[in-house]
Design a protein around this motif. Sequence first.
Motif, PDB file in Angstrom:
ATOM      1  N   SER A 342      10.781   1.973   0.540  1.00 14.33           N
ATOM      2  CA  SER A 342      10.979   2.708  -0.707  1.00 14.33           C
ATOM      3  C   SER A 342      10.098   2.124  -1.815  1.00 14.33           C
ATOM      4  CB  SER A 342      12.448   2.636  -1.125  1.00 14.33           C
ATOM      5  OG  SER A 342      12.606   3.121  -2.445  1.00 14.33           O
ATOM      6  N   SER A 343       9.458   3.000  -2.575  1.00 12.39           N
ATOM      7  CA  SER A 343       8.605   2.544  -3.673  1.00 12.39           C
ATOM      8  C   SER A 343       9.421   1.854  -4.761  1.00 12.39           C
ATOM      9  CB  SER A 343       7.812   3.717  -4.272  1.00 12.39           C
ATOM     10  OG  SER A 343       8.694   4.738  -4.704  1.00 12.39           O
ATOM     11  N   ASP A 344      10.724   2.093  -4.798  1.00 11.32           N
ATOM     12  CA  ASP A 344      11.569   1.392  -5.763  1.00 11.32           C
ATOM     13  C   ASP A 344      11.573  -0.118  -5.497  1.00 11.32           C
ATOM     14  OD1 ASP A 344      12.280   3.701  -7.112  1.00 11.32           O
ATOM     15  OD2 ASP A 344      14.041   4.057  -5.865  1.00 11.32           O
ATOM     16  N   ASP A 345      11.284  -0.493  -4.269  1.00  8.27           N
ATOM     17  CA  ASP A 345      11.285  -1.909  -3.901  1.00  8.27           C
ATOM     18  C   ASP A 345       9.924  -2.575  -4.104  1.00  8.27           C
ATOM     19  OD1 ASP A 345      13.947  -1.803  -3.082  1.00  8.27           O
ATOM     20  OD2 ASP A 345      13.417  -1.195  -1.043  1.00  8.27           O
ATOM     21  N   TYR A 346       8.901  -1.812  -4.423  1.00  6.11           N
ATOM     22  CA  TYR A 346       7.544  -2.365  -4.497  1.00  6.11           C
ATOM     23  C   TYR A 346       7.405  -3.509  -5.513  1.00  6.11           C
ATOM     24  CZ  TYR A 346       5.787   1.505  -1.577  1.00  6.11           C
ATOM     25  OH  TYR A 346       5.558   2.384  -0.542  1.00  6.11           O
ATOM     26  N   PRO A 347       7.983  -3.370  -6.722  1.00  9.80           N
ATOM     27  CA  PRO A 347       7.832  -4.489  -7.672  1.00  9.80           C
ATOM     28  C   PRO A 347       8.424  -5.793  -7.138  1.00  9.80           C
ATOM     29  CG  PRO A 347       8.542  -2.511  -8.821  1.00  9.80           C
ATOM     30  CD  PRO A 347       8.653  -2.207  -7.351  1.00  9.80           C
ATOM     31  N   ARG A 348       9.595  -5.716  -6.497  1.00 10.52           N
ATOM     32  CA  ARG A 348      10.218  -6.925  -5.943  1.00 10.52           C
ATOM     33  C   ARG A 348       9.365  -7.509  -4.825  1.00 10.52           C
ATOM     34  NH1 ARG A 348      12.578  -7.613  -1.454  1.00 10.52           N
ATOM     35  NH2 ARG A 348      12.826  -5.375  -1.097  1.00 10.52           N
TER      36      ARG A 348
END
Length: 356
Positions: A342-348
């Motif tokens: 998921s791109s929501d996890d990319y920053p982490r």
Amino acid sequence: MSKPNVLVIGSGGVGAISALSLSHNGGSTVTLVVRSDYDLINEKGFSINSCTYGKLTNWKPHNLARSVSEAREKYGPFDYILLTTKNVPDGPTTCEEIVAPAVTEQNEVIILLQNGIDIEKPMIAKFPGHLVLSGVSHIGSTYYHGHVENKGIDAVFLGDFNPKPACQHRASSASAAAKIEEFISIYHNPGFNRIQVDANVQKTRWEKLMYNSVFNVMTALVDLDVNSMQINGANDDLIRPAMAEIMAIARSVGVECDQGIVEKFVHIGDGLFYSPSMCVDMRKKQLMELEVILGNPIRIAREHSVPTPILGVLYPLLKMVQFRIKQEKKMFVIDQRDFQGSSDDYPRIFEEKYRH
């Protein structure tokens, strides 16, 4: 009595003129760290065209060093460490790491002649037994390949970042005041520069930030000089509202900026078609002082629930520009296999695997 021993770290437009001011005064011994252009400066010295000091050729301070470590070994210990480099905490080396080789147990005074807000906190945390002072510079000075063009008088505001009662302070109020006065005495050259005690230096920092966090950031983002932005209606659409946001953030931490600063900065460059330093850095594909000029104020705004509809958009956009520059500098190489979920996890994921 021996003269104070001063180390100047950073040999750009600000650092070179600071070293010149200290040397011209004659009240201290000055060592200047020159990194990439050391061979050039060591052989030929600086050529300087200054609005106050005039035209100088083959100029050098008392000592030159290739690195902070070499400066410490050959010419230290130092009474004052004056840091004039760009402050890029998201770059390969932090300011604390740059200063560290020069810091001993001699209680050197560290002066941050740099832009930004909250820049003192990591320095004080790293060197809790040392006095860390704030220097705010108003100067027009640029450096390129051995030459310094100094078009504006060197004006410095010097004070304690966070003065407290002596019983609470890392050094007594009297000691801090004495160190500030001593540095002023070895830096000041009447008629050539201005340096003064600033009892409210945080206010001075916030007011300078009103220019840097708006004009520097916007010009770097759109790659236009200030006046070209203003031709396109930026004064009312972006500049004045963004400055109001900075004033509101400052107010949330108890700092009331002067309202007149807004119009002063809006018109300070009328007719000059001037590109601020952050825009120049972007064009040269150099890392920008984004985090201390805009990132820290945005974090303060979030902590105090201050709305930032303009700056809150500019910050993530310019972070992407900084990201691109870092990629071009090979500071990291993205492995696309790390980013399949998921791109929501990319920053982490990026923070965990690529942030050093």
